[in-house]
Design a protein around this motif. Structure first.
Motif, PDB file in Angstrom:
ATOM      1  N   GLY A 122       0.710  -1.305   0.031  1.00 57.07           N
ATOM      2  CA  GLY A 122       0.074  -0.080  -0.027  1.00 57.07           C
ATOM      3  C   GLY A 122       0.854   1.142   0.052  1.00 57.07           C
ATOM      4  O   GLY A 122       0.552   2.090  -0.641  1.00 57.07           O
ATOM      5  N   ARG A 123       1.911   1.331   1.030  1.00 55.34           N
ATOM      6  CA  ARG A 123       2.792   2.275   1.000  1.00 55.34           C
ATOM      7  C   ARG A 123       3.489   2.439  -0.467  1.00 55.34           C
ATOM      8  O   ARG A 123       3.618   3.396  -1.103  1.00 55.34           O
ATOM      9  CB  ARG A 123       4.037   2.291   1.997  1.00 55.34           C
ATOM     10  N   LEU A 140       0.931   4.249  -2.901  1.00 55.11           N
ATOM     11  CA  LEU A 140       0.621   5.627  -2.424  1.00 55.11           C
ATOM     12  C   LEU A 140       1.922   6.422  -3.135  1.00 55.11           C
ATOM     13  O   LEU A 140       1.907   7.453  -3.633  1.00 55.11           O
ATOM     14  CB  LEU A 140       0.792   5.807  -1.239  1.00 55.11           C
ATOM     15  N   GLN A 154      -6.637  13.506  -0.694  1.00 54.07           N
ATOM     16  CA  GLN A 154      -6.990  12.275  -0.836  1.00 54.07           C
ATOM     17  C   GLN A 154      -5.807  11.300  -0.333  1.00 54.07           C
ATOM     18  O   GLN A 154      -5.923  10.356   0.210  1.00 54.07           O
ATOM     19  CB  GLN A 154      -7.599  12.046  -2.362  1.00 54.07           C
ATOM     20  N   LEU A 155      -4.603  11.527  -1.140  1.00 54.43           N
ATOM     21  CA  LEU A 155      -3.282  10.852  -0.915  1.00 54.43           C
ATOM     22  C   LEU A 155      -2.910  10.799   0.684  1.00 54.43           C
ATOM     23  O   LEU A 155      -2.778   9.852   1.301  1.00 54.43           O
ATOM     24  CB  LEU A 155      -2.197  11.257  -1.869  1.00 54.43           C
ATOM     25  N   ALA A 166      -4.954  11.222   3.023  1.00 52.09           N
ATOM     26  CA  ALA A 166      -6.017  10.676   3.806  1.00 52.09           C
ATOM     27  C   ALA A 166      -5.481   9.065   3.687  1.00 52.09           C
ATOM     28  O   ALA A 166      -5.621   8.239   4.784  1.00 52.09           O
ATOM     29  CB  ALA A 166      -7.412  10.582   3.317  1.00 52.09           C
ATOM     30  N   GLN A 167      -5.258   8.532   2.626  1.00 52.72           N
ATOM     31  CA  GLN A 167      -4.658   7.321   2.392  1.00 52.72           C
ATOM     32  C   GLN A 167      -3.607   6.875   3.025  1.00 52.72           C
ATOM     33  O   GLN A 167      -3.466   5.798   3.832  1.00 52.72           O
ATOM     34  CB  GLN A 167      -4.525   7.040   0.870  1.00 52.72           C
ATOM     35  N   GLU A 168      -2.516   7.917   3.236  1.00 52.49           N
ATOM     36  CA  GLU A 168      -1.531   7.757   4.050  1.00 52.49           C
ATOM     37  C   GLU A 168      -1.699   7.495   5.556  1.00 52.49           C
ATOM     38  O   GLU A 168      -1.213   6.684   6.140  1.00 52.49           O
ATOM     39  CB  GLU A 168      -0.355   8.594   3.842  1.00 52.49           C
ATOM     40  N   GLN A 172      -4.229   6.317   6.779  1.00 53.32           N
ATOM     41  CA  GLN A 172      -4.935   4.952   6.878  1.00 53.32           C
ATOM     42  C   GLN A 172      -4.047   4.060   7.080  1.00 53.32           C
ATOM     43  O   GLN A 172      -3.809   3.079   7.939  1.00 53.32           O
ATOM     44  CB  GLN A 172      -5.972   4.778   6.020  1.00 53.32           C
ATOM     45  N   LEU A 173      -2.875   4.328   6.285  1.00 49.59           N
ATOM     46  CA  LEU A 173      -1.734   3.368   6.060  1.00 49.59           C
ATOM     47  C   LEU A 173      -0.880   3.274   7.578  1.00 49.59           C
ATOM     48  O   LEU A 173      -0.509   2.097   8.332  1.00 49.59           O
ATOM     49  CB  LEU A 173      -0.635   3.505   4.971  1.00 49.59           C
TER      50      LEU A 173
END
Length: 842
Positions: A155-156, A159, A178-179, A181-183, A185-186
């Motif tokens: 995932g990292r 990203l 958006q990125l 937020a994904q980071e 979460q990771l």
């Protein structure tokens, strides 16, 4: 002294009934003292200050359940089959009854213990399986965690690639929220994975700690596998009774109550036996064998003296003396810890010397009566001459016995004191009660034909003395010395110890208990050792448990160790005790070597260890006695030289006599080793289990045999000196002295051997070897040393026999044991008998 004894004898002869009543009163008072003060005799030896005693004292304070008194109840089915449920239930009721006895702390139920042991083994197995399952689950969790981390890293990576592409397209600003937020979460996922990893690591650590504890427990169970309470075939069991008092303080009443609890309500199909620590038996003061010995002595007296009246007199006086001595000593048993064998030794010596001392005076009195002496004057002279010799001889025995106190061993010193008291009573009775009884008996101590000869005033001169040849003397000396030297050879292999259950009579419960344990549980179970360790941390702590396991494993790895088991820990958990079972029994050399090895080790991985237990205690006592023996023997030999130099005013006679005593001693020790340790002639002497020699026997033998040997030397040597003083040539004097003393010494030695021999077949394993040693020693010393070797050596010495440096001659006091000065002051018919004619030998 001779004049004082002369007057004492005359007084007793003139007032015999007063003397008899006085001694009867003393006997009655001794009986009253016994009734008021008698206590329980000890059956186990103790010496304060030994390594075992020091460890035991410490355990009494820190681990009293380990140090306390205990005993074994051995159970076995009559048909050899496993115990039934009904039998186990009935026995459980007996265990409950024993727990209710005053003085009993607990009873270890062998069946419950074995069930607990099986449950512990099953629990250990189940725990090991659970640990393996937990480890598998832990590994699965780690695999899932590793997969999740791999997915997180993927995932990292995705990203990062999305950011790169957004930047390349010029859309970084629009895509960043958006990125980001994904980071986030990771990263949250990574934090959760780290938390899961921490939980897995903590679980793994806890699991490994549990696994270590389980493995340690399993290892301890495996090392203790041979310590069973129920035999492998299920047909025998051992119940341990724990007492509230420490070993030597458990009362006889408590032990008898334990035995009665089982025997009063027997369980069908179950035989019950008790170890020696429960079924303690105090040896009889006078048993059947001892009575037979006295009867044999009576026969010897009858043959020598020829009349029942004369033969009965020494036995009567000896029995009175033994009664006073035994009752008087036992009266102190309530306040002084007294070994059960102590009064028996006093009875042995009291009987033997009591008969002999009275016989010596009686023999002299009869000789004077036959020579026509007046009754009262003869009694007084016999008391002043032979009585003087009796006092001196008794004094040498007293000194030798009292010298047992120089060993520094309390029970041995007490044994010497009790025996010395009995001898002192025998001497006092010989010089007071014997003259009184002689007065009451009058001329009836003579045979009828002797009384007739006295009435007719007939006297017979002694036959001419024949001088032995020098070649014959040399041959006798060599034969005697070489023969005794050969008999003494086994003494070089002397091992000391204490009797164990195997030494008891085969039909006794102690022997049956010992044999059952050895056969069904292994011989080492009768010799269990207690090893104490000082742990660096409490036993329930990881470090303490690791140290406890390391000590147990090191002990288990030793040669001649078949099992090791934890026996308990102190209240703070830092002192641990282990039960160590040797490969062989308590008397085995390997067991003794194991105790020495444990003490040489001293510590295991920095953990100090020490050894205790009954087996190590017996080994310590034997070592202490072995160390004291040379010192005591040196003291006695020195006393011998001094006393005999005073008596005989010679240097050669004391040297020859002392060397003779040493020969007798080592020959006797060799015979004891051959029979009781090696097992030679075992069926003849009822030795069914040869083993180490009773540890205090060699030391006691030194004192007793020395005293008796000096008696015989005194009565033969004084005759030689008397003949020499009356003008006989030195070599002729040897023959005359031997002739004058051999009859009474022969009778005395046979009497002593008979009395001591009566104890050879006693019930007590301690008494039997003592009786044999004393009987054999008396016979060897009297008939080989004093009548063969010593006369031969004195003949070879010739005129040098009586050489004494002038300064020493002037410095020494005149002891006059034979009472020559008294005879000169009170001339009588015996001194008028002409000196025998001398016939030269070939």
């Amino acid at each position: 002294m001779a004049e004082l004894l002369y007057r004492l004898g005359r007084l007793a002869a003139r007032r015999p009934r007063t003397v008899v009543v006085a001694w009867a009163a003393v006997l009655a008072l001794a009986g009253v003292a016994y009734a008021l003060g008698a206590g329980t005799l000890a059956t186990s030896l103790t010496i304060p200050g030994t390594p075992t005693a020091q460890v035991t004292e410490r355990l009494e304070g820190e681990l009293p359940e380990v140090a306390g008194g205990n005993g074994s109840v051995v159970l076995r089915t009559t048909d050899g089959a496993p115990f039934t449920d009904e039998q186990r239930a009935a026995l459980a009721e007996r265990f409950a009854a024993v727990r209710a006895i005053e003085g009993v702390a607990d009873v270890v139920d062998p069946f419950a213990t074995e069930a607990e042991r099986a449950a512990a083994e099953q629990q250990a197995a189940d725990g090991a399986a659970q640990v393996e399952a937990a480890r598998a689950e832990l590994e699965a969790g780690r695999a899932r965690l590793d997969q999740a981390r791999a997915e997180l890293e993927a995932g990292r990576a995705a990203l990062a690639e999305a950011r790169r592409q957004a930047e390349a397209a010029g859309l970084a600003a629009q895509a960043e929220p958006q990125l980001a937020a994904q980071e986030a979460q990771l990263e949250a996922g990574a934090a959760e994975l780290d938390a899961q990893q921490a939980r897995l690591d903590a679980g793994a650590a806890e699991l490994e700690e549990q696994a270590a504890q389980l493995e340690a427990g399993a290892a301890l169970l495996e090392m203790a596998r041979e310590i069973r309470t129920v035999s492998a075939d299920g047909g025998a069991a051992v119940a341990t009774v724990l007492f509230t008092e420490f070993g030597f303080e458990v009362t006889t009443e408590t032990k008898e109550a334990v035995i009665d609890a089982f025997r009063s309500a027997p369980v069908d199909g179950v035989e019950v036996d008790f170890s020696a620590s429960i079924a303690t038996e105090i040896p009889d003061i006078l048993g059947v064998g001892e009575v037979v010995g006295v009867l044999v002595a009576a026969v010897v007296l009858l043959v020598v003296l020829g009349t029942l009246v004369a033969a009965g007199l020494p036995i009567l006086t000896a029995l009175v003396g033994v009664g006073i001595g035994a009752l008087g000593c036992l009266a102190l048993s309530g306040t002084v810890e007294m070994l059960s064998v102590t009064p028996v030794l006093g009875v042995m010596l009291g009987l033997a010397v009591g008969i002999d001392y009275s016989l010596f005076i009686l023999h002299r009195h009869r000789r004077q009566l036959r020579a026509g002496e007046d009754l009262v004057e003869s009694i007084a002279l016999a008391n002043g001459t032979s009585g003087n010799a009796v006092v001196f001889a008794g004094s040498t025995v007293l000194v030798a016995l009292l010298a047992l106190n120089v060993t520094g061993i309390p029970f041995l010193g007490l044994m010497g004191n009790v025996a010395a008291f009995s001898v002192a009573v025998a001497v006092l009775i010989a010089v007071t009660l014997t003259p009184a009884l002689l007065s009451l008996l009058g001329h009836r101590v003579l045979r009828r034909r002797e009384r007739a000869a006295v009435a007719a005033q007939e006297t017979t001169a002694p036959p001419p003395a024949r001088q032995m040849s020098t070649a014959g003397a040399l041959g006798r000396a060599l034969l005697g010395v070489v023969g005794l030297g050969i008999i003494a050879l086994p003494a070089a292999d002397l091992r000391l110890g204490l009797p164990d259950g195997s030494s008891e009579a085969p039909e006794s419960t102690q022997y049956q208990a010992y044999a059952t344990i050895a056969e069904r549980f292994g011989p080492g179970r009768n010799a269990t050792l207690a090893v104490v360790a000082d742990l660096p941390a409490p036993a329930d702590d990881a470090a303490g448990l690791a140290a406890e396991l390391a000590v147990a494993q090191r002990l288990f790895a030793l040669d001649d160790v078949v099992a090791v088991a934890p026996a308990g820990t102190s209240e703070d958990g830092t002192v641990a005790a282990f039960q160590v079972v040797p490969a062989e029994g308590p008397s085995a050399e390997s067991t003794e070597a194991l105790v020495e090895q444990l003490r040489e080790i001293g510590e295991i991985d920095g953990v100090p260890i020490a050894v205790a237990g009954q087996t190590s205690g017996a080994i310590d006592i034997s070592a202490k006695l072995a160390d004291a023996l040379p010192v005591y023997l040196g003291v006695v030999v020195g006393l011998s030289l001094v006393i005999l130099t005073l008596v005989f005013r010679s240097l050669v006679v004391p040297l020859v006599a002392t060397l003779g005593f040493v020969l007798s001693y080592f020959a006797t020790t060799g015979a004891v080793v051959a029979i009781y340790q090696w097992g030679w002639l075992a069926p003849v002497f009822d030795v069914h289990s040869p083993g180490p020699v009773l540890n205090f026997l060699p030391t006691v033998l030194v004192g007793v045999l020395f005293g008796l040997a000096m008696d015989y030397m005194l009565f033969i040597g004084s005759g030689v000196r008397e003949a020499y003083a009356h003008g006989a040539p030195p070599r002729v004097a040897v023959v005359q002295g031997l002739r004058a003393g051999r009859a009474v010494v022969t009778a005395a030695a046979l009497i002593m051997a008979s009395v001591f021999g009566g104890f050879v077949f006693a019930d007590s394993a301690m008494i039997r070897p003592i009786g044999f040693a004393l009987a054999f020693g008396v016979l060897v010393d009297a008939f080989v040393v004093r009548m063969v070797v010593v006369p031969a050596l004195l003949h070879l010495a010739g005129r040098g026999t009586w050489w004494l440096p002038r300064p020493l001659d002037r410095a020494l006091p005149n002891v006059d044991v034979e009472g020559a000065a008294l005879e000169r002051r009170h001339p009588h018919h015996v001194t008028g008998v002409p000196v025998p004619e001398v016939v030269a030998g070939s």
